[in-house]
Write a protein that holds these residues in place. Sequence first.
Motif, mmCIF file in Angstrom:
data_model
loop_
_atom_site.group_PDB
_atom_site.id
_atom_site.type_symbol
_atom_site.label_atom_id
_atom_site.label_comp_id
_atom_site.label_asym_id
_atom_site.label_seq_id
_atom_site.Cartn_x
_atom_site.Cartn_y
_atom_site.Cartn_z
ATOM 1 N N GLY A 35 0.811 -1.216 0.000
ATOM 2 C CA GLY A 35 0.000 0.000 0.000
ATOM 3 C C GLY A 35 0.839 1.259 0.000
ATOM 4 O O GLY A 35 0.509 2.246 -0.676
ATOM 5 N N GLN A 59 0.767 4.082 -2.885
ATOM 6 C CA GLN A 59 0.518 5.472 -2.514
ATOM 7 C C GLN A 59 1.563 6.390 -3.122
ATOM 8 O O GLN A 59 1.242 7.433 -3.700
ATOM 9 C CB GLN A 59 0.539 5.598 -0.985
ATOM 10 C CG GLN A 59 0.542 7.031 -0.483
ATOM 11 C CD GLN A 59 1.031 7.141 0.942
ATOM 12 O OE1 GLN A 59 1.072 6.145 1.667
ATOM 13 N NE2 GLN A 59 1.423 8.328 1.355
ATOM 14 N N ILE A 80 -3.779 -0.309 1.887
ATOM 15 C CA ILE A 80 -3.283 1.015 2.243
ATOM 16 C C ILE A 80 -3.823 1.389 3.617
ATOM 17 O O ILE A 80 -5.003 1.218 3.906
ATOM 18 C CB ILE A 80 -3.692 2.053 1.189
ATOM 19 C CG1 ILE A 80 -3.121 1.645 -0.173
ATOM 20 C CG2 ILE A 80 -3.238 3.451 1.569
ATOM 21 C CD1 ILE A 80 -3.623 2.464 -1.327
#
Length: 507
Positions: free
Chosen positions: A76, A80, A116
């Motif tokens: 995650g 990102q 995430i």
Amino acid sequence: MSDIAVLASTAVAIVGIVVLIVRFRVNPVISLVLGSLCLGLMTPLGLGRTIETITKGFGDIMAEVGLLIVFGVLMGAILQEMGAIERLVNRLLQIFGPRRLPYSMSLAIGTLLQSIYLDVLLVISAPLARSAARRIGPLGTPRMAAAMAIGLECGIVLMVPGVGTLALAALLHVPLGAMLLWGLVLIIPTILISVSIMTFLFRRGFWNSATDEVAAVEETKAEVLTTVPAARTAGTAGTADQEPAWPDIAPASGSEAPKGTEVLKGTEVLKGTEVLKGNDGDDFDDTAGGEASGPGLLACFAPLLVALLMIAVGAVSDAVGRENAVLKFIADPVFAMLIGLIGTLIVGRVVMGGKRVETAISNGFRESGQILALTAVGGSLAAVVAAGGLGDILRGYFTAHTFLPLLLVWLVAAALHIAVGSVTISAITAAGILAPVAPALGIDPVLIALAAGTGSLFAVHVTSNTFWLLQSLLGQTTRGTLKTCTTAVSVASVVGILLLLPLSLLF
């Protein structure tokens, strides 16, 4: 030790944990450890066995999900850093259009983006949601806010690799493949139905932008402040002693939030990410992060999708009785998530270079620390509850009938969430209490895990960090957030258990 004494000791320990977290703001990890310690000392475990049980429970759950959490958080963090989330939302907007974006975005958040960290995911996706809300129309803000809240919270406890989902599966000894498949079967209709219900309510007057949106409230106040002096000077609005009427205003579509609440203005929202073009946010750019020449969106998410598919294949092979050593190894969740992480690392290096990937990994390790500790001490509490004899007592209150136990599981998790205010903590605590009972219920443990997950969604309120993030990032008042977050997620909780009850008949 009598049954009443065991029940009273457990109740005191749970209440103590809640008081420490809510009243004295003690870190949940420390609170759960102290509660486990007190419960052990109040039961026949004694000093020696209490510490041993806490340690064993901590280690057992870490052995099951520790690496999975780390691998998921690291994936995650890299996604990102690549700007993959922004690109995904922009692509959903292009494919489904503004009107259907609440459904598609909520599904994407609840299923694909659960690796995430929640707060990070919310901070990244909220500016995109807010800009898209302007294109949806007068009800854009509440629809997007409710959709985000439903997707975020449902994904935590119903979808692999959500942190709460991994903890529930580990505590209740549910195979992760089964948790993935049945969680997916439950979460998709839960999100779609819940978003539809909230959209219906908003269209029937449940939302009032004059009181529920910060921009509208500030605009109205400014209008009053400028109108009153003018009226007193010109003498056309009555005498100076008359109070001005509070004007009625239309929903503030396209209105600008005041300073401090407007997340997107201009073109830069996040580092290296251009989300909007122009002044009104009508044009979305699909080349987030400025990586127009990099791999496509599918390539960014392909490693994660492959990992989830590997886990799902293992669950299907178990269900049909086609097992072999090679397939079992490939479908092992730890191996599957490792493959996903390696693939994401490779894609990340191609897109960003090694330095930014290392930065993302460092951030991921920082984010995973408390997640790991919280999940592990949930295992400690579960071990102490089981060793203290609560399971034997609770068996007498549950029957082998399918419906009643699942409703009771839901109620236990819902009550804990109302008290604690954290979806993850309430789900873990409920699973810890119910784990000793699961074998005697005659119900597949995956149903108990899903019932605990849906129950822990009920009444997300002011003690939740998600509540305040949604309020500030989407320009809502507290009253508005109680509608889009508390009410919306509670609707999802009820919808989830109502869908789960008939689904349980398939087992």
